[in-house]
Design an enzyme around this catalytic site. Sequence first.
Site, PDB file in Angstrom:
ATOM      1  N   HIS A 100       0.838  -1.210   0.000  1.00 18.80           N
ATOM      2  CA  HIS A 100       0.000   0.000   0.000  1.00 18.80           C
ATOM      3  C   HIS A 100       0.871   1.258   0.000  1.00 18.80           C
ATOM      4  O   HIS A 100       1.315   1.721   1.051  1.00 18.80           O
ATOM      5  CB  HIS A 100      -0.934  -0.011   1.224  1.00 18.80           C
ATOM      6  CG  HIS A 100      -1.970   1.079   1.204  1.00 18.80           C
ATOM      7  ND1 HIS A 100      -3.320   0.848   1.314  1.00 18.80           N
ATOM      8  CD2 HIS A 100      -1.851   2.424   1.067  1.00 18.80           C
ATOM      9  CE1 HIS A 100      -3.985   1.994   1.257  1.00 18.80           C
ATOM     10  NE2 HIS A 100      -3.103   2.972   1.116  1.00 18.80           N
ATOM     11  N   HIS A 122       1.163   5.019  -2.438  1.00 18.87           N
ATOM     12  CA  HIS A 122       0.653   5.822  -3.563  1.00 18.87           C
ATOM     13  C   HIS A 122       1.821   6.422  -4.345  1.00 18.87           C
ATOM     14  O   HIS A 122       2.670   7.101  -3.761  1.00 18.87           O
ATOM     15  CB  HIS A 122      -0.234   6.955  -3.036  1.00 18.87           C
ATOM     16  CG  HIS A 122      -1.505   6.474  -2.393  1.00 18.87           C
ATOM     17  ND1 HIS A 122      -2.716   6.521  -3.035  1.00 18.87           N
ATOM     18  CD2 HIS A 122      -1.740   5.906  -1.177  1.00 18.87           C
ATOM     19  CE1 HIS A 122      -3.658   6.024  -2.233  1.00 18.87           C
ATOM     20  NE2 HIS A 122      -3.096   5.641  -1.102  1.00 18.87           N
ATOM     21  N   ASP A 143       1.830   8.906  -6.396  1.00 22.79           N
ATOM     22  CA  ASP A 143       1.834  10.374  -6.323  1.00 22.79           C
ATOM     23  C   ASP A 143       2.104  10.881  -4.909  1.00 22.79           C
ATOM     24  O   ASP A 143       2.283  12.084  -4.713  1.00 22.79           O
ATOM     25  CB  ASP A 143       0.539  10.969  -6.896  1.00 22.79           C
ATOM     26  CG  ASP A 143      -0.732  10.378  -6.312  1.00 22.79           C
ATOM     27  OD1 ASP A 143      -0.689   9.242  -5.776  1.00 22.79           O
ATOM     28  OD2 ASP A 143      -1.777  11.040  -6.386  1.00 22.79           O
ATOM     29  N   GLY A 197      -9.301   8.170  -1.668  1.00 23.13           N
ATOM     30  CA  GLY A 197      -9.917   9.484  -1.511  1.00 23.13           C
ATOM     31  C   GLY A 197     -10.501   9.672  -0.128  1.00 23.13           C
ATOM     32  O   GLY A 197     -10.251   8.880   0.777  1.00 23.13           O
ATOM     33  N   HIS A 232      -9.869   1.401   0.147  1.00 25.49           N
ATOM     34  CA  HIS A 232      -9.597   2.186   1.352  1.00 25.49           C
ATOM     35  C   HIS A 232     -10.887   2.215   2.174  1.00 25.49           C
ATOM     36  O   HIS A 232     -11.907   2.733   1.712  1.00 25.49           O
ATOM     37  CB  HIS A 232      -9.267   3.635   1.000  1.00 25.49           C
ATOM     38  CG  HIS A 232      -7.870   3.874   0.541  1.00 25.49           C
ATOM     39  ND1 HIS A 232      -7.394   3.452  -0.667  1.00 25.49           N
ATOM     40  CD2 HIS A 232      -6.840   4.538   1.142  1.00 25.49           C
ATOM     41  CE1 HIS A 232      -6.135   3.839  -0.794  1.00 25.49           C
ATOM     42  NE2 HIS A 232      -5.762   4.485   0.281  1.00 25.49           N
ATOM     43  N   GLU A 256     -10.410   3.714   7.454  1.00 20.77           N
ATOM     44  CA  GLU A 256      -9.223   4.515   7.793  1.00 20.77           C
ATOM     45  C   GLU A 256      -9.700   5.618   8.739  1.00 20.77           C
ATOM     46  O   GLU A 256      -9.268   5.688   9.878  1.00 20.77           O
ATOM     47  CB  GLU A 256      -8.613   5.103   6.514  1.00 20.77           C
ATOM     48  CG  GLU A 256      -7.378   5.966   6.751  1.00 20.77           C
ATOM     49  CD  GLU A 256      -6.818   6.580   5.459  1.00 20.77           C
ATOM     50  OE1 GLU A 256      -7.558   6.655   4.464  1.00 20.77           O
ATOM     51  OE2 GLU A 256      -5.634   7.000   5.474  1.00 20.77           O
ATOM     52  N   HIS A 262      -5.983   0.137   5.076  1.00 23.28           N
ATOM     53  CA  HIS A 262      -6.054   0.649   6.456  1.00 23.28           C
ATOM     54  C   HIS A 262      -6.986  -0.238   7.312  1.00 23.28           C
ATOM     55  O   HIS A 262      -6.517  -1.132   7.978  1.00 23.28           O
ATOM     56  CB  HIS A 262      -6.464   2.127   6.502  1.00 23.28           C
ATOM     57  CG  HIS A 262      -5.578   3.019   5.690  1.00 23.28           C
ATOM     58  ND1 HIS A 262      -4.406   3.531   6.172  1.00 23.28           N
ATOM     59  CD2 HIS A 262      -5.685   3.454   4.396  1.00 23.28           C
ATOM     60  CE1 HIS A 262      -3.831   4.267   5.217  1.00 23.28           C
ATOM     61  NE2 HIS A 262      -4.584   4.229   4.131  1.00 23.28           N
ATOM     62  N   ASP A 296       2.402   4.234   2.580  1.00 18.31           N
ATOM     63  CA  ASP A 296       1.260   5.022   2.094  1.00 18.31           C
ATOM     64  C   ASP A 296       1.701   6.215   1.231  1.00 18.31           C
ATOM     65  O   ASP A 296       1.493   6.201   0.025  1.00 18.31           O
ATOM     66  CB  ASP A 296       0.396   5.478   3.279  1.00 18.31           C
ATOM     67  CG  ASP A 296      -1.037   5.768   2.898  1.00 18.31           C
ATOM     68  OD1 ASP A 296      -1.407   5.478   1.744  1.00 18.31           O
ATOM     69  OD2 ASP A 296      -1.802   6.275   3.752  1.00 18.31           O
ATOM     70  N   ASP A 297       2.258   7.246   1.854  1.00 18.83           N
ATOM     71  CA  ASP A 297       2.654   8.453   1.110  1.00 18.83           C
ATOM     72  C   ASP A 297       3.948   9.024   1.703  1.00 18.83           C
ATOM     73  O   ASP A 297       3.933  10.063   2.371  1.00 18.83           O
ATOM     74  CB  ASP A 297       1.535   9.509   1.208  1.00 18.83           C
ATOM     75  CG  ASP A 297       0.228   9.030   0.610  1.00 18.83           C
ATOM     76  OD1 ASP A 297       0.055   9.132  -0.609  1.00 18.83           O
ATOM     77  OD2 ASP A 297      -0.618   8.511   1.378  1.00 18.83           O
TER      78      ASP A 297
HETATM   79  O1  LIG Z   1      -4.354   7.515   3.067  1.00 16.98           O
HETATM   80  C1  LIG Z   1      -5.058   7.824   2.092  1.00 16.98           C
HETATM   81  N1  LIG Z   1      -6.403   7.699   2.173  1.00 16.98           N
HETATM   82  C2  LIG Z   1      -7.220   8.012   1.123  1.00 16.98           C
HETATM   83  N2  LIG Z   1      -6.766   8.477  -0.031  1.00 16.98           N
HETATM   84  C3  LIG Z   1      -5.429   8.638  -0.161  1.00 16.98           C
HETATM   85  C4  LIG Z   1      -4.539   8.310   0.863  1.00 16.98           C
HETATM   86  N3  LIG Z   1      -3.281   8.578   0.421  1.00 16.98           N
HETATM   87  C5  LIG Z   1      -3.404   9.043  -0.828  1.00 16.98           C
HETATM   88  N4  LIG Z   1      -4.697   9.091  -1.192  1.00 16.98           N
HETATM   89  C6  LIG Z   1      -5.278   9.575  -2.438  1.00 16.98           C
HETATM   90  C7  LIG Z   1      -4.590  10.825  -2.946  1.00 16.98           C
HETATM   91  C8  LIG Z   1      -3.939  10.400  -4.211  1.00 16.98           C
HETATM   92  O2  LIG Z   1      -3.899  11.417  -5.166  1.00 16.98           O
HETATM   93  C9  LIG Z   1      -4.808   9.263  -4.652  1.00 16.98           C
HETATM   94  C10 LIG Z   1      -4.220   8.317  -5.675  1.00 16.98           C
HETATM   95  O3  LIG Z   1      -2.952   7.879  -5.338  1.00 16.98           O
HETATM   96  O4  LIG Z   1      -5.125   8.595  -3.452  1.00 16.98           O
END
Ligand SMILES: O=c1[nH]cnc2c1ncn2[C@H]1C[C@H](O)[C@@H](CO)O1
Length: 377
Positions: A33, A35, A37, A202, A231, A234, A255, A313-314
């Site tokens: 998991h 992303h 971006d 999202g 998702h 979360e 999550h 995640d990010d």
């Molecule tokens: O943790 C998250 N929860 C819900 N959406 C998320 C999370 N991290 C990133 N995103 C969204 C923002 C990104 O632009 C999109 C695609 O990767 O997914």
Amino acid sequence: LYTGAPTGTRLLSTMDEHTPEKVVFNKPKVELHVHLDGAIRVQTILDVAKRRQISLPGNAKEQMTSRIILTEPSTLTGFLHKFTEYMHVVAGDREAIKRIAYEFVEDKAKEGVIYVEVRYSPHFLANTKVEPIPWNQKEGDLSPDEVVDLVNQGLSQGERAFNIKARSILCCMRHMPSWSMDIVELCKKYRQQGVVGIDLAGDESLNCDGNPDHRKAYEEAARCGIHRTVHAGEVGPPSVVREAVEVLKAERVGHGYRTLEDRDLYKKLLAQNMHFEICPISSRLTGACDPDFTKHPVITFRKDKANYSLNTDDPLIFNSSLHLDYSTAQKYMGFTEEEFKRLNIKSAESCFLPENEKKELLHKLYDAYGMIQSTAF
Ligand SMILES: O=c1[nH]cnc2c1ncn2[C@H]1C[C@H](O)[C@@H](CO)O1
């Protein structure tokens, strides 16, 4: 030095030079998991902005970094707003998209990841055939379809250069149900080029209704054997998790922390061996979980021998790395080497690779962990 690279052809450094945290599990790992971006290098954003003559509020790397990263617990909505700081720089740019995918694989290899599933919304990186065009871009000529092709190219070049395996998952977005059918069609079109699944991402706190367009897309995915994750739970209530599993036929939950609030649902998912994609650092900074890591839901998941993975995640926005998620689990949640091995094997078992490739991945882990394969947990 980590010397257990799958084919032994490449030595990996123990950590990325930007991650000061201790490496607590210096063995091959699986990440499910993350992303794309949310995993871009700040330097790449700066380089692309310069080439495209896009002016940024902060030119210096430190300035831009401090605008993008979250340092204190926020909300999911506040966190998602961070993408607006930089997505307009890379969206619509072929070279940037390929580069991001390639560099992503390099960064994962440096963390000792041998198999990664990376997710993104093709629509968010496009500037034509997407309604509305995101990030205030002018209409251009890069469609979501071509975005997927470019990411596939970047990932497979990265795979060859860094000797790890990278697959992708395409994201539907909760607030854009009209994009979801495109997503499942792209999953079908590119399943031989590295796309292994569909996701729904999202803001669950604003959009957790069971939208019929998302449902139709997931029905089509299930019908065609496209793997499914969602998702859910979360920040949203356990009912969103229930819907993900029962209506959208999710095989994994992104999550899923709030599943624990519904005992019956939790027991049912444990019995079903449902996989939870846990992101410790993320869950603190998005406000999804209590900021006190010693109260983290993954402690319960571990106690119950649940099926889960640890993920970043990010990492761009959380200024983190997979090492930080692991060291946090060790330091505040009492995770041991044995548990890290167990959860990586569970992750491999729950990945979206075809069975033969999954077996191969599992063999690599058993081998690297010094385990005989019959010693199942
Ligand atoms: O943790 C998250 N929860 C819900 N959406 C998320 C999370 N991290 C990133 N995103 C969204 C923002 C990104 O632009 C999109 C695609 O990767 O997914």
